[in-house]
Write a protein that holds these residues in place. Structure first.
Motif, PDB file in Angstrom:
ATOM      1  N   GLN A  28       0.990  -1.207   0.048  1.00 38.14           N
ATOM      2  CA  GLN A  28      -0.286  -0.092   0.210  1.00 38.14           C
ATOM      3  C   GLN A  28       1.125   0.890   0.081  1.00 38.14           C
ATOM      4  OE1 GLN A  28       0.242  -1.638   2.954  1.00 38.14           O
ATOM      5  NE2 GLN A  28      -1.358  -3.106   3.259  1.00 38.14           N
ATOM      6  N   HIS A  29       2.592   1.198  -0.031  1.00 39.80           N
ATOM      7  CA  HIS A  29       2.980   2.223  -0.331  1.00 39.80           C
ATOM      8  C   HIS A  29       2.719   3.106  -1.451  1.00 39.80           C
ATOM      9  CE1 HIS A  29       6.487   4.823  -0.205  1.00 39.80           C
ATOM     10  NE2 HIS A  29       6.810   4.517   1.076  1.00 39.80           N
ATOM     11  N   PRO A  30       2.598   4.670  -1.281  1.00 39.15           N
ATOM     12  CA  PRO A  30       2.405   5.681  -2.010  1.00 39.15           C
ATOM     13  C   PRO A  30       2.980   5.434  -3.459  1.00 39.15           C
ATOM     14  CG  PRO A  30       2.366   6.389   0.388  1.00 39.15           C
ATOM     15  CD  PRO A  30       3.335   5.225   0.286  1.00 39.15           C
TER      16      PRO A  30
ATOM     17  N   ARG B  67       3.899   2.830  -4.792  1.00 39.42           N
ATOM     18  CA  ARG B  67       3.449   2.525  -5.714  1.00 39.42           C
ATOM     19  C   ARG B  67       2.206   2.578  -6.494  1.00 39.42           C
ATOM     20  NH1 ARG B  67       5.006  -3.903  -2.556  1.00 39.42           N
ATOM     21  NH2 ARG B  67       4.136  -4.310  -4.826  1.00 39.42           N
TER      22      ARG B  67
END
Lengths: 537, 567
Positions: free
Chosen positions: A310-312, A314
């Motif tokens: 869920q890292h921004p 990505r």
């Protein structure tokens, strides 16, 4: 010659001493025999000027004690002053044969009317002169060409008187003598005895005019000689063969002008800087990683680096995903499982991110967002070797970000990356290697910064010459959650740093807009003009 | 990296000290923040919307501070001030969960219907809080920052805050058919059904970005109180009934989520940050986590020194006495700490990276160049020496650049396609270097002729044999642009390149060219390059349509070939 001269001295601004008309025979005699090159432009001028052989002039100069005046020379040779001036100019162009100082003098000269008067007397004087002692009938006087003007002037001067009562009509008689004529004759005789007041009166009557004459004072130059030769423009094969260059003099070069640009190709400035960074890494014993794979899987680009799904970074807004070919396959299965576990459940001393890790996310193809994806592949490969061997790796290649574009950001740029893997490396080692690396770019200062991406520490570096701290890149120690699942021994530490190639290049070459440097909108003139790249100077 | 904008004077007031801009920049840096910009609201508006709009805007000085992406505890003034104060040796607050005076805590019942749409919910209460305008603004701002960052634009977590005194627990988190949900949403004067709301917010510049999260679900999430009052319809909008105001004393904070871990983090942030303003400060509802740590990162330092450094970073620590072990207490604000290495990092930061002695590792290695890059480097130099100028073009381009403009069909290209390009310039990875060079000429038409350009770089082609289904291919491309086509010039460059690559002109054993048909080139003016009988590229005079489609006017000849066969 004269045509050239006129460019500098408009004819009407300066009158070269005017001389009595020269007989055509004399002009031919002196002029026609002169060297042709000297006269090539004379023929096109509108006023015919007799020419003068340069050697004639030189002999005059030689004879004179300390020099001659061009006017005098012209006068004594019976030539137009312009001809002498031409010869002087030609001799000046030959270098130091003569020296010529422009000087000017003033004298008074009669106008046409003034000359007529000087020759024949003023109108009033002629009236005066035409009256015999016994007087003249006024009617007879008026019939003369100068009668009317002369009569009234003579009357007002009280030179003449009229006897109206004379038998046979009015009769005119002399009363005084002619002064104007005497004054003009004085001027023409060259004696300038007239008082200023008298001169200005005569000038006002347009009988006199003041004339400025420019002439040269000619004397011997440092390399004076009475025999002269034409100057050569360039050395020729013939001259070298015959040795004739020894006798010749050569026209001086104009060293103020620029040379002719060579017909050459040019390397692109950004890639010149790339070459230097490669050189630095090679000097430090780093081996180049194979980075020629722009399309990468999310697995190697993110998951293997312990970047949560869920890292921004990505997000669709930051990363270019590939729709065709959309999915990657053929991941090392056991390793993939260890990666899944460390993300979702933790392990290796980590709590993990505690989320539902999905293979579908890892399979998504993208354009790599950093070359660290390649470093991850290389470190995994390293971990598969039977015995661990320390490595130093580097790469400089393109990476892609789906970012908003501005003057300093493009959707793709070059990332410079250095990686060192060895047993027991410390933060001090990282600082030490960074210090050595940046020292090769010239004097610098660093200041360290906080972690940003989960797998790395971050540093800021100052490039000298800038007033502000400029973030050049980041660096750090790879997390155990990244290295241990790969199978690297526990005591192996991997330190790494990265920076963009564009930023130092823009600083180096003083470019503000990245589009002028990279891409098709490049300013080719900038490419042509860019100097060689020495990063440490 | 998120940027947090705080009012300078309020921040200094909270810190109890005034700094010059330089001092504050240095302090931020030591602590691991970056003072990005010093501005005012007026300056900002004037820059974005013009001077006329800016008149009347506030002149209060704002600090814009860049915060690390995983430090959610630094997303508001309260968090930044608290962090800096502790760093400056003030004692860190210890957060406590307390029971309400009445005894019974509030309850939130989660029904099974939510599983299909948004399965998780957590909640807490801040009791006896005192808002001022600034605190209230900061409270709202923090929610927004969290929504944008850790909540991933409300997809993972959505926050709702309510005036507890206007509603009555226990609360129920459930999911209902959109038509069955009706309530008066925040700042509206009438009731709407969920269906009506979704169409109402279609045009809302702010809310329309969140509609997609639940839009096509059969049931929408909703929170009711015991009287059936709607608190919120997450992740879209709160009800107007329970909205908080400056007068609110007790705040009910709920977080609904698709990711429970993140929901807990977000709830922790909301309550730890604003519990400062409760009558009994730093009290709210959650547990603390403690974790032992070994192997300190700075081996030359005493465990006491390291424990002290960690305490400065809001991580209460003390040596355990057993070896070099340190007991570290992780506050709920530090959700970023998941491994001992995170603690070491904080210790290193408090110590100051620049104070760490620099050492040189004894790692002995021999450097090797990547053969393909070595060949590229060497060849570039000699192509420039041959009078051609190097260009550097983007690896991405529009589909049109590699198809229509070159008179090619899409299926011929084997191009990798980008799923989410923001503009047409980034539709595909280039499959040929030619369009970039032609565009470079078009952008430099004012330059003296002839233009002779080259590029050695990678194109991307689909390749089933690779794990990602695509591979790079290193190409050499050159163009000659002049009043006459100059095929002989490009041909001469090919001969020179072959000479440099030690390939002799010979059919079969060396290289040769032979006539070929290629729609990009002028008929009869294209040849294929063969090396040892294998085709490696093409050269020729470009088709007039190609020239015009790239906005050029003069004849142009070009060469493009693979370099990898020469390794």
């Amino acid at each position: 010659m004269f045509a050239v001269l006129h460019l500098f001295l408009p004819v009407d601004s300066v009158i070269y001493g005017r001389l009595p008309c020269i007989p055509a025979s004399v002009a031919r005699l002196v002029g026609k025999s002169g060297p042709n090159w000297q006269h090539c432009s004379v023929s096109s001028t509108s006023f015919p000027v007799s020419s003068l052989r340069m050697d004639t002039l030189l002999r005059r100069v030689e004879e004179a004690e300390d020099g001659v005046d061009s006017l005098q020379v012209a006068g004594s040779l019976g030539l137009d002053h312009q001809a002498v001036v031409g010869a002087v100019k030609s001799l000046i162009a030959l270098g130091e044969v003569i020296s010529a100082d422009l000087r000017s003098s003033k004298h008074w000269e009669l106008t046409e009317e003034g000359k007529e008067i000087a020759e024949q007397g003023s109108h009033e004087a002629r009236v005066f002169g035409s009256i015999p002692d016994e007087g003249l009938a006024q009617s007879e006087l008026m019939k003369l060409s100068f009668g009317k003007v002369g009569f009234s002037k003579a009357m007002s001067n009280k030179w003449i008187k009229v006897d109206k009562t004379h038998e046979g009509g009015a009769r005119v008689f002399r009363a005084v003598v002619d002064q104007v004529r005497e004054k003009l004759l004085q001027v023409q005789g060259g004696a300038e005895k007239l008082e200023e007041k008298e001169k200005s009166e005569l000038k006002k009557r347009k009988l006199l005019s003041e004339v400025t004459v420019k002439s040269y004072w000619i004397s011997k130059g440092s390399s004076f000689s009475t025999s002269i030769t034409k100057q050569e423009t360039e050395l020729t094969t013939e001259m070298i063969a015959s040795g004739s260059w020894k006798e010749k003099t050569f026209k001086p070069y104009n060293f103020e002008a620029l040379g002719v640009a060579p017909d050459s190709g040019h390397l692109h400035p950004l890639l010149k800087v790339r070459t230097q960074f490669r050189q630095i890494f090679l000097e430090m014993g780093f081996s180049e990683m194979p980075t020629n794979n722009f399309v990468e899987s999310s697995f190697w680009n993110f998951d293997s680096l312990f970047q949560p799904q869920q890292h921004p970074a990505r997000d669709q807004h930051d990363t270019f995903f590939i729709s065709d070919p959309a999915q990657a396959k053929g991941f090392p299965e056991e390793y993939l499982e260890r990666v899944r576990k460390v993300h979702s459940e933790g392990g290796y001393g980590s709590q993990g991110y505690k989320y539902d890790w999905k293979i579908e996310e890892a399979q998504k193809n993208l354009l790599r967002t950093h070359t660290t994806a390649v470093s991850a592949r290389m470190l995994y490969k390293l971990a598969q070797q039977e015995e661990f061997k320390p490595v130093k790796y580097f790469s400089i290649d393109r990476v892609f970000r789906n970012e908003t574009l501005d003057a300093t950001h493009l959707a793709e740029f070059h990332q410079i990356e250095g990686v060192v893997a060895d047993r027991g490396l410390t933060l001090g080692d990282l600082m030490g290697i960074l210090h050595q690396f940046f020292n090769k770019l010239g004097p610098y200062h660093t200041r360290s910064h906080t972690p940003c991406c989960p797998s790395k520490y971050q540093f800021l570096n100052l490039s000298i010459g800038l007033k502000k701290w400029v973030e050049l890149g980041n660096s750090g120690v790879f997390r155990p959650e990244m290295l241990l699942p790969m199978g690297l021994p526990e005591d192996v530490t991997v330190i790494a740093w990265g920076l963009s190639l564009e930023r130092p290049t823009m600083i180096k070459y003083g470019i503000n807009n990245i589009r002028e440097l990279v891409g098709h909108k490049v300013n080719l003139q900038m490419v042509y003009d860019s100097p060689i790249c020495r990063l440490d100077s | 990296m998120p940027t947090v904008s705080v009012k300078r004077d309020l921040l200094f007031q909270a810190l109890g000290k005034t700094y010059t801009d330089e001092e504050f920049d240095e302090l931020c840096f030591e602590f691991g923040l970056e003072l990005d910009e010093i501005t005012t609201e007026r300056e900002q508006i004037s820059r974005e919307q013009g001077d006329c709009k800016a008149s009347g805007a506030s002149e209060v000085v704002l600090y814009k501070i860049d915060v690390p992406a995983n430090r959610y505890d630094l997303l508001c003034l309260e968090g930044i001030a608290r962090g800096l104060q502790v760093f400056k040796d003030k004692c860190a607050p210890r957060y406590r969960r307390v029971s309400p005076a009445s005894g019974e805590p509030q309850r939130l019942l989660v029904t099974s219907e939510t599983a299909a749409v948004r399965p998780h919910a957590v909640a807490a209460v801040l009791r006896d809080i005192t808002f001022t305008q600034e605190r209230y603004d900061s409270f709202i701002e923090l929610q927004e920052k969290l929504h944008q960052n850790v909540c991933r634009k409300r997809t993972l977590v959505a926050i709702g805050t309510h005036d507890l005194d206007t509603v009555c627990g226990p609360f129920t988190y459930t999911a209902k058919l959109p038509a069955d949900i009706h309530f008066r949403p925040l700042n509206q004067t009438q009731e709407f059904t969920a269906v009506e709301l979704m169409s109402l917010y279609k045009t809302d510049s702010h809310l329309r970005h969140y509609l997609h999260i639940i839009e096509d679900k059969p049931a929408y999430p909703v929170i009711y109180d015991s009287n059936g009052v709607v608190l919120s319809m997450p992740p879209i909008i709160n009800g107007d009934h329970s909205k908080i105001s400056l007068k609110t004393k007790n705040v009910f904070v709920e977080c609904t989520a698709t990711d429970l871990t993140k929901a807990k983090i977000v709830l922790d942030m909301m309550v730890t940050m604003f519990s400062e303003y409760c009558a009994e400060p730093f009290t709210y509802t959650t547990t603390t986590l403690t974790q032992p740590v070994s192997s300190p990162p700075l081996q030359s330092e005493s465990t006491e020194r390291i424990a002290g450094l960690l305490t400065k970073m809001c991580l209460r620590s003390q040596p355990t006495g057993a070896g070099d072990q340190i007991q570290v207490e992780i506050p709920p604000t530090r959700s970023d700490v998941i491994h001992a290495c995170d603690i070491m990092e904080d210790a290193a930061m408090a110590y100051g990276f620049n104070n760490i002695p620099r050492t040189t590792p004894g790692t002995y290695t021999v450097a090797n160049q990547y053969p393909l890059n070595k060949l590229t480097e060497l060849l570039r130099q000699d192509l420039a020496a041959a009078g051609f100028t190097e260009a550097l073009n983007f690896a991405l381009c529009s589909q049109e650049d590699i198809t229509d403009k070159l008179r090619k069909k899409l299926f011929e290209t084997r191009a990798a396609h980008i799923a989410n390009p923001k503009t047409a310039e980034f539709q595909v990875a280039r499959t040929t270097l030619l369009p970039g060079l032609l565009k470079t000429i078009a952008a430099n038409r004012k330059m003296p002729l002839p233009l002779k350009l080259f590029e050695i770089s990678d194109v991307v082609l689909k390749d089933e044999t690779k794990d990602v289904g695509a591979r790079n291919s290193r190409r050499l491309c050159a163009v000659f642009y002049h009043r006459s086509p100059g095929f002989e010039v490009i041909h001469g460059l090919l001969d020179r390149a072959m000479q440099l690559l030690e390939v002799a002109p010979a059919r079969g054993t060396g290289y040769h060219i032979q006539a070929a048909d290629d729609s990009t080139f002028f008929p009869g003016r294209c040849a294929e390059v063969f090396v040892c009988g294998v085709s490696v590229g093409r050269l020729g005079v470009l088709h007039p349509d190609v020239i015009q489609r790239f906005e050029l006017t003069m004849p142009c000849s070009a060469l493009e070939m693979d370099l990898e066969p020469f390794l």
